[in-house]
Design a protein around this motif. Structure first.
Motif, PDB file in Angstrom:
ATOM      1  N   TRP A  74       0.275  -2.454   6.409  1.00 29.92           N
ATOM      2  CA  TRP A  74       0.305  -2.304   4.959  1.00 29.92           C
ATOM      3  C   TRP A  74       1.128  -3.415   4.307  1.00 29.92           C
ATOM      4  O   TRP A  74       0.874  -3.804   3.171  1.00 29.92           O
ATOM      5  CB  TRP A  74       0.859  -0.933   4.568  1.00 29.92           C
ATOM      6  CG  TRP A  74      -0.169   0.153   4.681  1.00 29.92           C
ATOM      7  CD1 TRP A  74      -0.289   1.053   5.694  1.00 29.92           C
ATOM      8  CD2 TRP A  74      -1.215   0.451   3.763  1.00 29.92           C
ATOM      9  NE1 TRP A  74      -1.352   1.895   5.462  1.00 29.92           N
ATOM     10  CE2 TRP A  74      -1.932   1.541   4.277  1.00 29.92           C
ATOM     11  CE3 TRP A  74      -1.616  -0.098   2.544  1.00 29.92           C
ATOM     12  CZ2 TRP A  74      -3.028   2.098   3.618  1.00 29.92           C
ATOM     13  CZ3 TRP A  74      -2.704   0.465   1.892  1.00 29.92           C
ATOM     14  CH2 TRP A  74      -3.395   1.540   2.429  1.00 29.92           C
ATOM     15  N   LEU A  96       1.911   0.578  -4.428  1.00 26.35           N
ATOM     16  CA  LEU A  96       1.072   0.561  -3.221  1.00 26.35           C
ATOM     17  C   LEU A  96       1.539   1.649  -2.260  1.00 26.35           C
ATOM     18  O   LEU A  96       0.730   2.407  -1.724  1.00 26.35           O
ATOM     19  CB  LEU A  96       1.125  -0.802  -2.529  1.00 26.35           C
ATOM     20  CG  LEU A  96       0.318  -0.880  -1.229  1.00 26.35           C
ATOM     21  CD1 LEU A  96      -1.169  -1.007  -1.535  1.00 26.35           C
ATOM     22  CD2 LEU A  96       0.777  -2.034  -0.366  1.00 26.35           C
ATOM     23  N   ALA A 100      -1.248   4.359  -3.029  1.00 22.46           N
ATOM     24  CA  ALA A 100      -2.300   4.026  -2.057  1.00 22.46           C
ATOM     25  C   ALA A 100      -1.997   4.563  -0.658  1.00 22.46           C
ATOM     26  O   ALA A 100      -2.855   5.193  -0.034  1.00 22.46           O
ATOM     27  CB  ALA A 100      -2.510   2.513  -2.012  1.00 22.46           C
ATOM     28  N   CYS A 101      -0.792   4.320  -0.168  1.00 22.35           N
ATOM     29  CA  CYS A 101      -0.451   4.784   1.187  1.00 22.35           C
ATOM     30  C   CYS A 101      -0.440   6.306   1.275  1.00 22.35           C
ATOM     31  O   CYS A 101      -0.865   6.885   2.275  1.00 22.35           O
ATOM     32  CB  CYS A 101       0.894   4.219   1.638  1.00 22.35           C
ATOM     33  SG  CYS A 101       0.891   2.444   1.887  1.00 22.35           S
TER      34      CYS A 101
END
Length: 154
Positions: A74, A96, A100-101
């Protein structure tokens, strides 16, 4: 490109040890103070203090090393976003990680592990995951700063 790949991976992996697991450690050990200051529910306290060496499938590697590997992967994504999309580093890192993660973990990873999708609908699990993953992302972006990942040219 090599700089983004290498530094992204290294900073992302290191951020797992320092920021992700560090935040988990503080949440676990300082929870009475956190609860007194914020009024957080008792369920927000993590069951473990991080740095788990419990083996995880499919390869049986220690959990913290698995997290560091995926943090590195990532981290490459984060470094590429900062470098080539010219996005603000710390904000991009936090978002992020937090968004997202966390979504990836609650969908794709949960499906692979046979765990409940979307954290079983438990909002406390969501908030804790967003905090931990956001801390990782912010920390990874912070660690990239001295290396000029956001600069132009390799």
């Amino acid at each position: 490109m090599k700089k983004v790949l290498l530094l992204g991976f290294l900073c992302g992996a290191l951020a797992v040890f320092v920021f992700h697991q560090g935040t988990l450690y503080v949440l676990h050990h300082q929870f009475p103070l956190i609860k007194a200051l914020t009024g957080a529910a008792d369920a927000f306290r993590p069951a473990t203090s991080g740095f788990s060496f419990r083996s995880v499938p499919p390869l049986g590697v220690p959990q913290v090393l698995s997290l560091a590997f995926w943090g590195g992967v990532w981290g490459i994504v984060l470094a590429a976003l900062i470098r080539y999309a010219h996005m603000p580093d710390l904000l991009t890192g936090f978002l992020l990680g937090a968004v997202a993660c966390t979504i990836f973990g609650f969908t794709v990873v949960a499906q692979l592990r046979g765990a409940p999708m979307w954290g079983g609908g438990n909002s406390i699990i969501w908030w804790r995951a967003m905090l931990l993953n956001g801390a990782w992302g912010w920390g990874a972006a912070f660690l990239m700063r001295p290396f000029g990942v956001g600069g132009r040219g390799d």
